[in-house]
Design a protein around this motif. Structure first.
Motif, PDB file in Angstrom:
ATOM      1  N   LEU A   1      -7.575   0.167  -1.167  1.00  0.00           N
ATOM      2  CA  LEU A   1      -7.728  -0.530   0.105  1.00  0.00           C
ATOM      3  C   LEU A   1      -8.830   0.120   0.941  1.00  0.00           C
ATOM      4  O   LEU A   1      -9.700  -0.571   1.481  1.00  0.00           O
ATOM      5  CB  LEU A   1      -6.400  -0.517   0.867  1.00  0.00           C
ATOM      6  CG  LEU A   1      -6.360  -1.331   2.147  1.00  0.00           C
ATOM      7  CD1 LEU A   1      -6.150  -2.809   1.804  1.00  0.00           C
ATOM      8  CD2 LEU A   1      -5.245  -0.854   3.049  1.00  0.00           C
ATOM      9  N   LEU A   2      -8.823   1.448   1.020  1.00  0.00           N
ATOM     10  CA  LEU A   2      -9.830   2.153   1.812  1.00  0.00           C
ATOM     11  C   LEU A   2     -11.218   2.058   1.184  1.00  0.00           C
ATOM     12  O   LEU A   2     -12.218   1.930   1.899  1.00  0.00           O
ATOM     13  CB  LEU A   2      -9.417   3.608   2.021  1.00  0.00           C
ATOM     14  CG  LEU A   2      -8.165   3.799   2.891  1.00  0.00           C
ATOM     15  CD1 LEU A   2      -7.741   5.262   2.936  1.00  0.00           C
ATOM     16  CD2 LEU A   2      -8.383   3.252   4.289  1.00  0.00           C
TER      17      LEU A   2
ATOM     18  N   LEU B   1     -11.744  -7.180   0.770  1.00  0.00           N
ATOM     19  CA  LEU B   1     -10.543  -7.307   1.590  1.00  0.00           C
ATOM     20  C   LEU B   1     -10.485  -8.675   2.262  1.00  0.00           C
ATOM     21  O   LEU B   1     -11.511  -9.230   2.647  1.00  0.00           O
ATOM     22  CB  LEU B   1     -10.527  -6.226   2.674  1.00  0.00           C
ATOM     23  CG  LEU B   1     -10.452  -4.780   2.202  1.00  0.00           C
ATOM     24  CD1 LEU B   1     -10.508  -3.832   3.397  1.00  0.00           C
ATOM     25  CD2 LEU B   1      -9.205  -4.522   1.383  1.00  0.00           C
TER      26      LEU B   1
ATOM     27  N   GLY C   1      -6.137  -7.642   4.897  1.00  0.00           N
ATOM     28  CA  GLY C   1      -6.503  -6.364   4.285  1.00  0.00           C
ATOM     29  C   GLY C   1      -7.359  -5.514   5.206  1.00  0.00           C
ATOM     30  O   GLY C   1      -7.170  -4.293   5.301  1.00  0.00           O
ATOM     31  N   ARG C   2      -8.311  -6.158   5.898  1.00  0.00           N
ATOM     32  CA  ARG C   2      -9.155  -5.429   6.851  1.00  0.00           C
ATOM     33  C   ARG C   2      -8.336  -4.878   8.021  1.00  0.00           C
ATOM     34  O   ARG C   2      -8.544  -3.746   8.454  1.00  0.00           O
ATOM     35  CB  ARG C   2     -10.285  -6.321   7.366  1.00  0.00           C
ATOM     36  CG  ARG C   2     -11.409  -6.512   6.352  1.00  0.00           C
ATOM     37  CD  ARG C   2     -12.608  -7.219   6.958  1.00  0.00           C
ATOM     38  NE  ARG C   2     -12.328  -8.601   7.325  1.00  0.00           N
ATOM     39  CZ  ARG C   2     -12.347  -9.630   6.485  1.00  0.00           C
ATOM     40  NH1 ARG C   2     -12.648  -9.443   5.218  1.00  0.00           N
ATOM     41  NH2 ARG C   2     -12.090 -10.851   6.911  1.00  0.00           N
TER      42      ARG C   2
ATOM     43  N   ASN D   1     -12.595  -1.250   1.900  1.00  0.00           N
ATOM     44  CA  ASN D   1     -12.939  -1.372   3.316  1.00  0.00           C
ATOM     45  C   ASN D   1     -14.411  -0.980   3.536  1.00  0.00           C
ATOM     46  O   ASN D   1     -15.034  -1.452   4.471  1.00  0.00           O
ATOM     47  CB  ASN D   1     -12.013  -0.505   4.171  1.00  0.00           C
ATOM     48  CG  ASN D   1     -12.087  -0.841   5.637  1.00  0.00           C
ATOM     49  OD1 ASN D   1     -12.210  -2.006   6.015  1.00  0.00           O
ATOM     50  ND2 ASN D   1     -12.015   0.173   6.476  1.00  0.00           N
TER      51      ASN D   1
ATOM     52  N   ASP E   1      -6.899   3.675   8.221  1.00  0.00           N
ATOM     53  CA  ASP E   1      -8.028   4.558   8.485  1.00  0.00           C
ATOM     54  C   ASP E   1      -7.810   5.333   9.783  1.00  0.00           C
ATOM     55  O   ASP E   1      -8.159   6.507   9.871  1.00  0.00           O
ATOM     56  CB  ASP E   1      -9.321   3.726   8.567  1.00  0.00           C
ATOM     57  CG  ASP E   1     -10.548   4.608   8.519  1.00  0.00           C
ATOM     58  OD1 ASP E   1     -10.586   5.552   7.699  1.00  0.00           O
ATOM     59  OD2 ASP E   1     -11.493   4.359   9.321  1.00  0.00           O
TER      60      ASP E   1
ATOM     61  N   VAL F   1       0.812  -1.212   0.000  1.00  0.00           N
ATOM     62  CA  VAL F   1       0.000   0.000   0.000  1.00  0.00           C
ATOM     63  C   VAL F   1       0.850   1.268   0.000  1.00  0.00           C
ATOM     64  O   VAL F   1       0.384   2.345   0.348  1.00  0.00           O
ATOM     65  CB  VAL F   1      -0.988   0.012   1.194  1.00  0.00           C
ATOM     66  CG1 VAL F   1      -2.043  -1.048   1.021  1.00  0.00           C
ATOM     67  CG2 VAL F   1      -0.274  -0.120   2.505  1.00  0.00           C
TER      68      VAL F   1
ATOM     69  N   ALA G   1      -6.348  -1.955   6.648  1.00  0.00           N
ATOM     70  CA  ALA G   1      -7.242  -0.825   6.378  1.00  0.00           C
ATOM     71  C   ALA G   1      -7.651  -0.125   7.671  1.00  0.00           C
ATOM     72  O   ALA G   1      -7.758   1.095   7.718  1.00  0.00           O
ATOM     73  CB  ALA G   1      -8.486  -1.301   5.621  1.00  0.00           C
ATOM     74  N   LYS G   2      -7.846  -0.893   8.721  1.00  0.00           N
ATOM     75  CA  LYS G   2      -8.202  -0.323  10.024  1.00  0.00           C
ATOM     76  C   LYS G   2      -7.079   0.577  10.542  1.00  0.00           C
ATOM     77  O   LYS G   2      -7.326   1.685  11.016  1.00  0.00           O
ATOM     78  CB  LYS G   2      -8.495  -1.443  11.023  1.00  0.00           C
ATOM     79  CG  LYS G   2      -8.948  -0.984  12.377  1.00  0.00           C
ATOM     80  CD  LYS G   2      -9.236  -2.169  13.279  1.00  0.00           C
ATOM     81  CE  LYS G   2      -9.601  -1.718  14.678  1.00  0.00           C
ATOM     82  NZ  LYS G   2      -9.830  -2.845  15.576  1.00  0.00           N
TER      83      LYS G   2
END
Length: 115
Positions: free
Chosen positions: A48-49, A99, A103-104, A52, A111, A39, A107-108
């Protein structure tokens, strides 16, 4: 003499345990570095976002990203898929991307930084 032998083998075991723990930590650090490389590109980070929020196909991602062509978005998706951050789901003529657990998690974190 038996006490010395016991201490030596105990010390040897704890050294091996510490070395194994260090090796596991190094492997985890390398895994995280590889995820971050996936990323490091702003477009892949945006993808990615976006994923999400909900799964999307390439056409939806192109529209959401604005200036990216379909081949460019497909290339970014391939890299994210290779990094095991996303996975495709076939529905008719389209692949929908979502994701993975990794990936999640990533992304967390992103974010939280981006806000």
């Amino acid at each position: 003499m038996a006490a010395t032998s016991t201490r030596t083998s105990s010390s040897s075991r704890s050294t091996k345990t510490a070395a194994a723990a260090a090796a596991r930590q190094l492997a985890e650090i390398r895994r995280v570095a590889d995820l971050l490389k996936q990323v490091s590109d702003p477009t892949r980070l945006q993808v990615l976002l976006l994923l999400n929020e909900k799964e999307r196909n390439v056409t939806e991602l192109c529209a959401d990203l604005g200036t990216q062509s379909q081949p460019a978005v497909s290339h970014h998706l391939a890299l994210l898929r290779h990094g095991r951050l996303i996975e495709p789901r076939r529905a008719g003529k389209h692949n929908y991307y979502a994701l993975t657990e990794a990936g999640r998690e990533l992304a967390k974190v992103v974010d939280g930084i981006v806000g």
